[in-house]
Design an enzyme around this catalytic site. Sequence first.
Site: not given
Length: 613
Positions: A27, A493, A509, A74, A100-101, A608, A490, A486, A2
């Site tokens: 955000r 996402e 395995h 968000w 925000n929270g 983000k 990426k 990574e 947010c």
Amino acid sequence: MCGIVGYTGPRQAYPVILKGLKRLEYRGYDSSGVALLKDGSISVYKKKGKVADLEESMIGKNIDAQIGIGHTRWATHGEPSDRNAHPHSSSSGKLAMIHNGIIENYAQIKQELQKKGYKFLSDTDTEVLLNFIEDIYLNNDDCSLEEALRIALKRVSGAYCILLIEQDNPDTIIAARKGSPLVIGIGKGEHFLASDASPIIEYTKEVVYVNDYELAIVKPDELILKNLGNEKITPYITKLDMELAAIEKGGYEHFMLKEIFEQPSTIFDCLRGRLDAKEGLIKMSGVDNNIEQLINANRIIILACGTSWHAGLVAEYIIEEICRIPVEVEYASEFRYRNPIVNKGDVIIAISQSGETADTLVALEKAKENGAFIFGVVNAVGSSIARISDAGAYTHAGPEIGVASTKAFTGQLAVLMMIALSIAKHKKTITDDRYSALVLELDQVPEKVQAILKNADELKAVAEKYKNASDFLFLGRGYNFPIALEGALKLKEISYIHAEGYPAAEMKHGPIALVDEKLPVVFIATKDLYHEKIVSNMQEIKARKGKIISIITEGDTATAELSNDYFAIPPADELIAPILTVVPLQLLSYYVGTLKGIDVDKPRNLAKSVTVE
Ligand code: F6R
């Protein structure tokens, strides 16, 4: 998570807020809204979707006001929808608030309010907190709004940054924070409030970072800061060291692409003033001033989340190799809830781009309570993690706006490498020759990244070929194993393709069962200690008809021949290689995502800065 913006002053508030929300959209972007206060009346406008949807819905509306608050969301409580979007209005309509929270004990407070007859129009914890504040405000004689807010905040648990306006208070925004960031920009006869400095930088460089448990009463020409005990605090004004250009796209189609292409200069900025290749020296004040603590560490615990955690894994390999200090890399979200053993001689390295990740922040608070020394590797200057750290080193990558982390990651790797080299040098666990060779190699990284970027189109062609695959496997060994993780993260996402990263040897395995002629397998197979081994792993995939895409060292024809597609990078020492090998993987994901038509700067469900747990 947010983004919040507020303005009070002589300008029209709406354009300032709208522009700010666009800058903060990284955000959260499932809905947005504004509340504008004019002539004793608050108008609230909100819309599901991106800020552009709000902007479109505002055409023809009366936006004339010199005070207002805005929010891009968000979702945490309640699905993304018009009614759950912020701002929320109180039952009486006198107050409007953005948040925000997360208010953790909202359910209990909601029940209490419902018993008193309150009705709720949304599913959000924010509306509960707002009505709780209003209930205290309206039902206690002589209680000011500020006092009601203080009382309410003492009762709630969780995290918040809130901005509150009142219809009878024509020029004042009341703000409070705990756990979610708030910056106040100080203009001439005006104030700007936001989750980070990006909406503010255009108007002023003087800012105040509000701390946890602080309340701000903000008027055009006055800023009062208080703690929850109603004591005044002198605002500490900081000068922003950031230019507007750094937060704009600069001709690139996406922030992500701009940020990938910025890496030669961001890595250079990160090394500048610290690494002196001519003298063969590294100077980092955060490290040098605390060198005894660092070289005598019994153990280093690295705490981080997501991509930053991957940087931590690379650092583990490097620190153990050249500093001979045991390293553990932990997901901050796990560390904070288990009962970890942290001793006085332990050093915690916290890695975070945003410096606001809630899990990392709380994990650090826990480690600090146990007496650990905290060293922050943070990108966002002045952020909460930077401030809680005992010492640290900024990554200096500049604002990262694309949701998928790219330049911050390579900055983290560069900083962590310098930290490891400094410790090793002081601890005498590295020979002078090896130290000098690595310093020299690190100095050459910006140039080598530039060379990789020149061939970006080759990766676009690879992306075109594999963009319709339903799964990808990423494999690497040693220093490049975290890069496989990574690469997979990426791709997931920003292309929504299922991808897994594995140590190449682990493939046998289990994951090898996935391999068939449809599965693209990305190998990071640069020339290093493990090269022969990884070539054998490639053979195993080839024998099962998997499609091999490899990142190889220039001139390595044998590995190229084994691959269906390959991308060659300049030769580099194996400790330095991860800063290079990740770049083609960033580009591959970018091109797959964009070729699939995905808005890679704002992929679904992500935000983000993850300021909720
Ligand atoms: C992935 C990504 C996230 C972050 C994670 C931690 O591209 O950006 O996985 O790395 O949310 O964020 P910071 O580094 O801000 O603590």
